[in-house]
Every structure is written in C-alpha cells, then in structure tokens.
Write a protein that holds these residues in place. Structure first.
Motif, PDB file in Angstrom:
ATOM      1  N   TYR A 130       0.839  -1.192   0.000  1.00  0.00           N
ATOM      2  CA  TYR A 130       0.000   0.000   0.000  1.00  0.00           C
ATOM      3  C   TYR A 130       0.878   1.247   0.000  1.00  0.00           C
ATOM      4  O   TYR A 130       2.104   1.152  -0.098  1.00  0.00           O
ATOM      5  N   CYS A 142      -5.202   2.706   1.103  1.00  0.00           N
ATOM      6  CA  CYS A 142      -5.550   1.516   0.328  1.00  0.00           C
ATOM      7  C   CYS A 142      -6.158   1.934  -1.008  1.00  0.00           C
ATOM      8  O   CYS A 142      -6.709   3.030  -1.132  1.00  0.00           O
ATOM      9  N   ASP A 197     -11.487  -3.908   5.019  1.00  0.00           N
ATOM     10  CA  ASP A 197     -10.973  -5.230   5.362  1.00  0.00           C
ATOM     11  C   ASP A 197      -9.814  -5.126   6.349  1.00  0.00           C
ATOM     12  O   ASP A 197      -9.737  -5.868   7.335  1.00  0.00           O
ATOM     13  N   ASP A 220     -10.966  -2.662   0.431  1.00  0.00           N
ATOM     14  CA  ASP A 220      -9.668  -3.091   0.952  1.00  0.00           C
ATOM     15  C   ASP A 220      -9.370  -2.407   2.282  1.00  0.00           C
ATOM     16  O   ASP A 220      -8.872  -3.027   3.229  1.00  0.00           O
TER      17      ASP A 220
END
Length: 299
Positions: free
Chosen positions: A6, A223, A231, A228
C-alpha cells in the motif's frame, strides 16, 4: 496473518510504497531496500558499478525523475538478460548519483547509485525487477534512456556485447538483493486505530493510521479501494480487541467480581473549548465495577 502493498505518507512527504504484515499482536511496516546478502558485511548505502562495451549499444535500463520532480534520476526499468540486470548491482528504484563516461563514445561507463527507499508513488515504479510489470509511460514521469555524450543505456534487442562489472568495495564475495525490510513495528495491545484526521471529525478516504501505546505512529496508510481499507480496519480492530480481552482477563484475576474491568479502549472526546483545528482529543476509557476512569494513555 494478512499482507499487502500500500501507500504510506509521513507528514508532508510524498506517499511511497510499503508492505503491511499483520500478525496476532503486531503490525509490521516494511520498506524496500537493497542490501548485501553475502560476503563481508558492507553497510555503505552507495554502490559504484562499471559497465564496459565494445560498440555503442543499449545497457538495458531506463530512467524517470530528475530535477523537475525534485528527486534524483531513478532507474525505472531493467530489461531481462541485458547488461544492467546481468551486473547484479543495479535495481529498479536506484537513484543515480553520478555518471562518469570513462572512454570515448561511451565504451565504458561508471554509475554511482543508491537505492531510494521513499521513491514518490507518482513515478509508478514497479515493485519487482520483472520488466513485464513496468507501468505504461503514459503515467506521470515517463521513462527515458540515460544519455551522456552519445551514450544510450536503454534496451537494445540486438545487443550481443560482452559485459564486465565491478563494484566498490571490490570483492567477489559481495551479492546484492532488493528485499522488504522492517521500517516500523506497531505493537497492537492498546494501540489506537483511526480513520479520522487527528483532532477533527473528518474521515480520511480509504486511509487509516495506527498509533502504538508508546506513541509510535504508523503514518497514514492508504488503500486502493474502500473495500480493501475496510478489510484492514476490521482485521486490525479484531486483533486489538482479542489482545485487550486477554489482558483484561489476566487483570481481573486480581479483583473480586464487583470490581472487575468490564471495558477498556480508546474513544474520541469533544473538547469543551475547542479551536477550529482541534475539536476532539483521544482518551483511554476503563470501566471497572461501577466506576468509569478516563486516561490520556493506557494505565
């Protein structure tokens, strides 16, 4: 465990690529670096590479960056089976500090390079040495051949010249590799996870930060998608919660039932005399028996 690549932003610096690794009790942030993996220990951040050729052909690398980006010229592409790759001493992300043409017509060139750990993400460099994952030159900061007195270092498909390389210090035992190395370790017990800009109710888009109990901050991790980001938030929050419950269980062994801890965790408190850029402050709450305790940091 959970792992992914990331963007990380520290303060006002340009975002750069990092790798996150989530374990049960710790969040590890890693950066790429080029390190010596064999031979005598060697800690210099600079490498000097000499590449020789007999005719004017390509060396198998392209560059991005430069003064217009306020960063050194950076190697953005290394072609397979060409001279730059075969040297074993040049890597995507290396900043070129100095170029010296040792012979006329570019028969021999010496590059002094140092890997840039925080290469700005806008250059869109690939994270591997495989040239098939090089982004399109339509991105910001296009690749270009490195030229000096007629010397072209970009890929040439008909190149059959021999290659010889040397590195400083000269030692046949040295071998260099690009690897992910630890940048920060964030212990998760009592750490503070937040999407908000500190002191405000403004939520960052697809981004978050984790602050350890000792004050070490992850920096702002971004992200690519909201899914994402969610999560990761859920995974980190789950681990923090599990560690907190385990810690509370151990502490409660020392207290009678009516004095046991029911809750511990971070909250955001609205300031009574808030100023425009500081409406909220983080507090650590603990509910024990019938009493509520408020701390600036976990006790």
């Amino acid at each position: 465990t959970k792992t992914g690549v990331y963007l990380l932003q520290d303060g006002n610096e340009e975002p750069y690529n990092i790798r996150l690794h989530l374990a049960k009790d710790i969040l590890t942030i890693q950066e790429q670096d080029v390190i010596c993996v064999s031979g005598e220990p060697f800690y210099s951040s600079e490498r000097t590479v000499t590449i020789r050729r007999q005719t004017i052909e390509g060396f198998g690398l392209s560059i991005k960056g430069g003064a217009e980006h306020k960063i050194p010229v950076v190697i953005s592409k290394i072609s397979k089976e060409q001279k730059a790759e075969l040297s074993g001493l040049l890597f995507i992300g290396d900043g070129i500090l100095q170029v010296q043409v040792l012979r006329n017509a570019g028969e021999e060139v010496t590059l002094t390079v140092s890997f840039l750990k925080k290469t700005p993400a806008f250059l869109k460099l690939p994270l591997c040495e495989d040239c098939t994952c090089v982004p399109s030159d339509q991105s910001s900061g296009t690749s270009s051949p490195l030229c000096d007195s007629g010397l072209h270092l970009n890929y040439h498909p008909n190149n059959t010249d021999t290659l010889s390389c040397s590195s400083w210090p000269t030692s046949p035992g040295l071998r260099w590799e690009k690897r992910w190395v630890d940048l920060r370790l964030i212990p998760l017990l009592h750490s503070h996870l937040s999407q908000h800009i500190p002191g405000s109710d403004v939520c960052r888009k697809n981004a978050f930060q984790v602050i350890a109990v000792d004050g070490v901050c992850s920096g702002v991790i971004t992200c690519p998608t909201a899914e994402d980001c969610l999560d990761w938030l859920q995974a980190i929050a789950t681990n923090i919660s599990a560690l907190t419950k385990h810690n509370v269980k151990k502490i409660n062994k020392n207290f009678p039932v009516n004095q046991q801890i029911i809750f511990m965790g971070w909250v955001d408190e609205k300031e009574q005399d808030s100023v425009q850029d500081r409406m909220y402050s983080s507090k650590f709450l603990a509910l024990r028996g019938s009493s509520l305790f408020k701390f600036s940091a976990p006790p």
